[in-house]
Design a protein around this motif. Structure first.
Motif, short mmCIF file in Angstrom:
data_model
loop_
_atom_site.label_atom_id
_atom_site.label_comp_id
_atom_site.label_asym_id
_atom_site.label_seq_id
_atom_site.Cartn_x
_atom_site.Cartn_y
_atom_site.Cartn_z
N LEU A 40 0.83 -1.28 -0.02
CA LEU A 40 -0.19 0.04 0.13
C LEU A 40 0.83 1.23 0.04
O LEU A 40 0.61 2.25 -0.71
N VAL A 41 1.77 1.15 0.74
CA VAL A 41 2.71 2.34 0.90
C VAL A 41 3.46 2.64 -0.50
O VAL A 41 3.57 3.87 -0.99
N VAL A 42 3.89 1.59 -1.27
CA VAL A 42 4.58 1.77 -2.36
C VAL A 42 3.74 2.17 -3.42
O VAL A 42 4.02 2.96 -4.30
N ALA A 43 2.53 1.87 -3.26
CA ALA A 43 1.55 2.19 -4.49
C ALA A 43 1.28 3.60 -4.26
O ALA A 43 1.08 4.32 -5.41
N VAL A 44 0.82 3.98 -3.36
CA VAL A 44 0.74 5.47 -2.74
C VAL A 44 1.89 6.28 -3.26
O VAL A 44 1.89 7.32 -4.14
N THR A 45 3.17 5.84 -3.05
CA THR A 45 4.35 6.45 -3.20
C THR A 45 4.56 6.65 -4.77
O THR A 45 4.85 7.64 -5.44
N LEU A 46 4.28 5.64 -5.65
CA LEU A 46 4.20 5.60 -7.06
C LEU A 46 3.13 6.39 -7.52
O LEU A 46 3.51 7.14 -8.49
N THR A 47 2.11 6.56 -6.99
CA THR A 47 1.05 7.58 -7.68
C THR A 47 1.42 8.91 -7.43
O THR A 47 1.21 9.56 -8.11
N GLN A 48 2.11 9.20 -6.16
CA GLN A 48 2.35 10.53 -5.74
C GLN A 48 3.41 10.85 -6.84
O GLN A 48 3.77 12.06 -7.14
N ALA A 49 4.45 9.85 -6.85
CA ALA A 49 5.67 10.11 -7.71
C ALA A 49 5.25 10.55 -9.26
O ALA A 49 5.65 11.68 -9.96
N THR A 50 4.17 10.07 -9.81
CA THR A 50 3.40 10.08 -10.95
C THR A 50 2.97 11.57 -10.90
O THR A 50 3.12 12.40 -12.00
N ILE A 51 2.10 11.75 -10.11
CA ILE A 51 1.50 13.28 -10.10
C ILE A 51 2.75 14.29 -9.76
O ILE A 51 2.39 15.35 -10.65
N THR A 52 3.48 14.28 -9.18
CA THR A 52 4.61 15.12 -9.04
C THR A 52 5.27 15.39 -10.31
O THR A 52 5.66 16.47 -10.69
N PHE A 53 5.65 14.35 -11.15
CA PHE A 53 6.04 14.23 -12.35
C PHE A 53 5.32 15.06 -13.50
O PHE A 53 5.77 16.02 -14.07
N PHE A 54 4.01 15.05 -13.49
CA PHE A 54 3.18 15.72 -14.39
C PHE A 54 3.03 17.26 -14.01
O PHE A 54 2.99 18.03 -14.79
N LEU A 55 2.78 17.36 -12.62
CA LEU A 55 2.81 18.86 -12.20
C LEU A 55 4.30 19.53 -12.52
O LEU A 55 4.12 20.68 -12.75
N SER A 56 5.15 18.75 -12.47
CA SER A 56 6.54 19.49 -12.66
C SER A 56 6.36 19.62 -14.30
O SER A 56 7.05 20.83 -14.70
N VAL A 71 9.72 12.75 -2.12
CA VAL A 71 11.12 12.32 -1.36
C VAL A 71 10.67 11.79 0.00
O VAL A 71 11.38 10.80 0.20
N ALA A 72 9.85 12.36 0.54
CA ALA A 72 9.70 11.63 2.11
C ALA A 72 8.77 10.49 1.93
O ALA A 72 9.12 9.41 2.65
N ALA A 73 7.99 10.41 0.89
CA ALA A 73 7.18 9.11 0.70
C ALA A 73 8.26 8.11 0.25
O ALA A 73 7.88 6.71 0.57
N THR A 74 9.18 8.29 -0.56
CA THR A 74 10.19 7.35 -1.23
C THR A 74 10.84 6.63 0.20
O THR A 74 11.22 5.54 0.19
N VAL A 75 11.25 7.82 1.04
CA VAL A 75 12.07 7.42 2.27
C VAL A 75 11.12 6.30 3.12
O VAL A 75 11.33 4.98 3.41
N VAL A 76 9.83 6.59 3.19
CA VAL A 76 9.07 5.83 4.09
C VAL A 76 8.76 4.48 3.19
O VAL A 76 8.56 3.66 3.85
N ALA A 77 8.45 4.62 1.77
CA ALA A 77 8.31 3.11 1.20
C ALA A 77 9.66 2.33 1.44
O ALA A 77 9.47 0.97 1.29
N THR A 78 10.55 2.89 1.38
CA THR A 78 12.05 2.16 1.49
C THR A 78 11.99 1.38 2.64
O THR A 78 12.25 0.29 2.79
N TRP A 79 11.50 2.10 3.73
CA TRP A 79 11.59 1.51 4.95
C TRP A 79 10.58 0.31 5.25
O TRP A 79 10.69 -0.68 5.84
N ALA A 80 9.22 0.48 4.57
CA ALA A 80 8.36 -0.22 4.53
C ALA A 80 8.78 -1.54 3.90
O ALA A 80 8.55 -2.61 4.34
#
Length: 144
Positions: A40-56, A71-80
């Motif tokens: 679940l954490v990795v799925a949310v992180t990938l979704t957030q990264a995709t949205i971040t890419f398009f917003l950029s 970036v924070a979500a990537t750290v949390v996903a790595t820990w998960a």
């Protein structure tokens, strides 16, 4: 009706649900819970990264806060993901280790037992190492 539909009088009907043996054993509950959390954490992180890419790409003002969050979500996903591995290792150390000696260890222990038994037998056959004295220095203290 075709012949493979099982409509004949002697045909055995196959149930709709067929149990098949599992290929692998089921994960222990703590490990499974950790794995579900991780997915679940990795799925949310990938979704957030995709949205971040398009917003950029669009140059939105929301891109910078989303980058920080990604970036924070990537750290949390790595820990998960590491948590799944750590939980699995911990569970295996506490409950899952089956101690079975290898054939080499078993053979060595058997040889050691035989050698110890032979040594005891040799000592018994040789008799006592020394003769106990009735009037020795410890005779007055009750030891004989």
């Amino acid at each position: 009706m075709s012949s493979d539909e099982g409509g004949g009088a002697g045909a055995v009907r196959r149930g709709l649900w067929v149990e098949e043996p599992a290929r692998r054993r089921r994960m222990p509950d703590p490990v499974r819970a950790s794995a579900v959390r991780s997915v679940l954490v990795v799925a949310v992180t990938l979704t957030q990264a995709t949205i971040t890419f398009f917003l950029s790409l669009t140059g939105s003002w929301l891109a910078f806060p989303m980058v920080l969050g990604a970036v924070a979500a990537t750290v949390v996903a790595t820990w998960a993901v590491l948590d799944v591995w750590i939980t699995r290792q911990t569970w295996n150390q506490r409950y899952g280790v089956v101690s079975e000696p290898s054939s080499t260890a078993r053979l060595r222990r058997r040889e050691a037992r035989r050698a110890a038994k032979a040594l005891r037998t040799a000592h018994k056959l040789a008799g006592p190492a020394r003769i106990a004295r009735e009037d020795g220095p410890l005779a007055g203290f009750g030891r004989r």
